[in-house]
Write a protein that holds these residues in place. Structure first.
Motif, PDB file in Angstrom:
ATOM      1  N   ASP A  12       9.072  -1.721  -9.923  1.00  0.00           N
ATOM      2  CA  ASP A  12       9.787  -0.824 -10.400  1.00  0.00           C
ATOM      3  C   ASP A  12       9.963  -1.171 -11.764  1.00  0.00           C
ATOM      4  O   ASP A  12       9.047  -0.496 -12.564  1.00  0.00           O
ATOM      5  N   GLN A  13      10.183  -2.333 -12.263  1.00  0.00           N
ATOM      6  CA  GLN A  13      10.810  -3.405 -13.658  1.00  0.00           C
ATOM      7  C   GLN A  13       9.324  -2.844 -13.729  1.00  0.00           C
ATOM      8  O   GLN A  13       8.837  -2.844 -15.597  1.00  0.00           O
ATOM      9  N   GLN A  14       7.965  -3.607 -13.478  1.00  0.00           N
ATOM     10  CA  GLN A  14       6.743  -4.011 -13.813  1.00  0.00           C
ATOM     11  C   GLN A  14       6.144  -2.608 -14.033  1.00  0.00           C
ATOM     12  O   GLN A  14       5.785  -2.371 -14.975  1.00  0.00           O
ATOM     13  N   ARG A  15       6.136  -1.455 -13.158  1.00  0.00           N
ATOM     14  CA  ARG A  15       5.962  -0.204 -13.534  1.00  0.00           C
ATOM     15  C   ARG A  15       6.252   0.215 -14.890  1.00  0.00           C
ATOM     16  O   ARG A  15       5.769   1.238 -15.988  1.00  0.00           O
ATOM     17  N   GLU A  16       7.562   0.033 -15.388  1.00  0.00           N
ATOM     18  CA  GLU A  16       8.310   0.677 -16.732  1.00  0.00           C
ATOM     19  C   GLU A  16       8.011   0.166 -17.754  1.00  0.00           C
ATOM     20  O   GLU A  16       7.494   0.513 -18.424  1.00  0.00           O
ATOM     21  N   LEU A  17       7.494  -1.126 -17.552  1.00  0.00           N
ATOM     22  CA  LEU A  17       6.348  -1.965 -18.101  1.00  0.00           C
ATOM     23  C   LEU A  17       4.924  -2.215 -18.325  1.00  0.00           C
ATOM     24  O   LEU A  17       4.799  -2.271 -19.700  1.00  0.00           O
ATOM     25  N   ALA A  29       0.869  -1.328   0.243  1.00  0.00           N
ATOM     26  CA  ALA A  29       0.166   0.457   0.023  1.00  0.00           C
ATOM     27  C   ALA A  29       0.956   1.280   0.164  1.00  0.00           C
ATOM     28  O   ALA A  29       0.532   2.397  -0.625  1.00  0.00           O
ATOM     29  N   SER A  30       2.136   1.369   0.979  1.00  0.00           N
ATOM     30  CA  SER A  30       2.844   2.423   1.010  1.00  0.00           C
ATOM     31  C   SER A  30       3.396   2.998  -0.879  1.00  0.00           C
ATOM     32  O   SER A  30       3.509   3.833  -1.090  1.00  0.00           O
ATOM     33  N   TYR A  31       3.965   1.345  -0.839  1.00  0.00           N
ATOM     34  CA  TYR A  31       4.816   1.726  -2.983  1.00  0.00           C
ATOM     35  C   TYR A  31       3.233   3.104  -3.795  1.00  0.00           C
ATOM     36  O   TYR A  31       3.881   2.696  -4.329  1.00  0.00           O
ATOM     37  N   LYS A  34       9.273   6.204   2.866  1.00  0.00           N
ATOM     38  CA  LYS A  34      10.140   6.227   3.963  1.00  0.00           C
ATOM     39  C   LYS A  34       9.319   4.381   4.861  1.00  0.00           C
ATOM     40  O   LYS A  34      10.131   4.213   4.781  1.00  0.00           O
ATOM     41  N   HIS A  35       7.600   4.998   4.420  1.00  0.00           N
ATOM     42  CA  HIS A  35       7.160   3.114   4.764  1.00  0.00           C
ATOM     43  C   HIS A  35       7.592   2.167   3.953  1.00  0.00           C
ATOM     44  O   HIS A  35       8.300   1.100   4.215  1.00  0.00           O
ATOM     45  N   TYR A  36       7.627   2.764   2.164  1.00  0.00           N
ATOM     46  CA  TYR A  36       7.699   1.345   1.652  1.00  0.00           C
ATOM     47  C   TYR A  36       9.368   0.458   1.809  1.00  0.00           C
ATOM     48  O   TYR A  36       8.869  -0.258   1.472  1.00  0.00           O
ATOM     49  N   LYS A  37      10.392   1.609   1.636  1.00  0.00           N
ATOM     50  CA  LYS A  37      11.941   1.385   1.823  1.00  0.00           C
ATOM     51  C   LYS A  37      11.301   0.835   2.972  1.00  0.00           C
ATOM     52  O   LYS A  37      13.054   0.045   3.042  1.00  0.00           O
ATOM     53  N   PHE A  38      11.335   0.995   4.149  1.00  0.00           N
ATOM     54  CA  PHE A  38      11.832   0.366   5.323  1.00  0.00           C
ATOM     55  C   PHE A  38      10.877  -1.262   5.077  1.00  0.00           C
ATOM     56  O   PHE A  38      11.873  -2.114   6.032  1.00  0.00           O
ATOM     57  N   LEU A  39       9.333  -1.466   5.104  1.00  0.00           N
ATOM     58  CA  LEU A  39       8.825  -2.686   5.152  1.00  0.00           C
ATOM     59  C   LEU A  39       8.728  -3.158   3.971  1.00  0.00           C
ATOM     60  O   LEU A  39       9.135  -4.379   4.135  1.00  0.00           O
ATOM     61  N   ASN A  65      14.328  -5.141  -0.716  1.00  0.00           N
ATOM     62  CA  ASN A  65      14.376  -5.109  -2.678  1.00  0.00           C
ATOM     63  C   ASN A  65      14.161  -5.549  -3.527  1.00  0.00           C
ATOM     64  O   ASN A  65      14.042  -4.853  -4.389  1.00  0.00           O
ATOM     65  N   GLU A  66      14.240  -6.556  -3.140  1.00  0.00           N
ATOM     66  CA  GLU A  66      13.810  -7.516  -4.292  1.00  0.00           C
ATOM     67  C   GLU A  66      12.927  -7.226  -5.289  1.00  0.00           C
ATOM     68  O   GLU A  66      12.199  -7.081  -6.350  1.00  0.00           O
TER      69      GLU A  66
END
Length: 78
Positions: A66-71, A27-29, A51-56, A59-60
């Motif tokens: 991020d790749q899916q968003r780009e595509l 949800a934060s992402y 901050k929330h999504y990077k903490f929770l 990284n994978e």
């Protein structure tokens, strides 16, 4: 010597405990990317979501999303 026995109940409880964190991560992402889409990358009100999504989030997951968003295949953003 200690022997640890992990029961299925223990595993199920651990998975149940992780479920809310997983939901908050996702949800934060999604909220962060919606926020920067609406307000721009430099908007300070988007920082808390980042901050929330990077903490929770692992990284994978972030890299995959991020790749899916780009595509254009990420399911969480319109």
């Amino acid at each position: 010597m200690f022997i640890y026995i992990v029961t299925l109940d223990y595993v199920a409880e651990a998975e149940k405990a992780a479920a809310p964190q997983t939901r908050h991560c996702y949800a934060s992402y999604v909220e962060y990317h919606k926020c920067i889409k609406e307000r721009g990358k430099s908007a300070s009100e988007c920082d808390k979501f980042e901050k929330h999504y990077k903490f929770l989030c692992p990284n994978e997951w972030i890299e995959r999303w991020d790749q899916q968003r780009e595509l254009g295949t990420f399911p969480g953003l319109a």
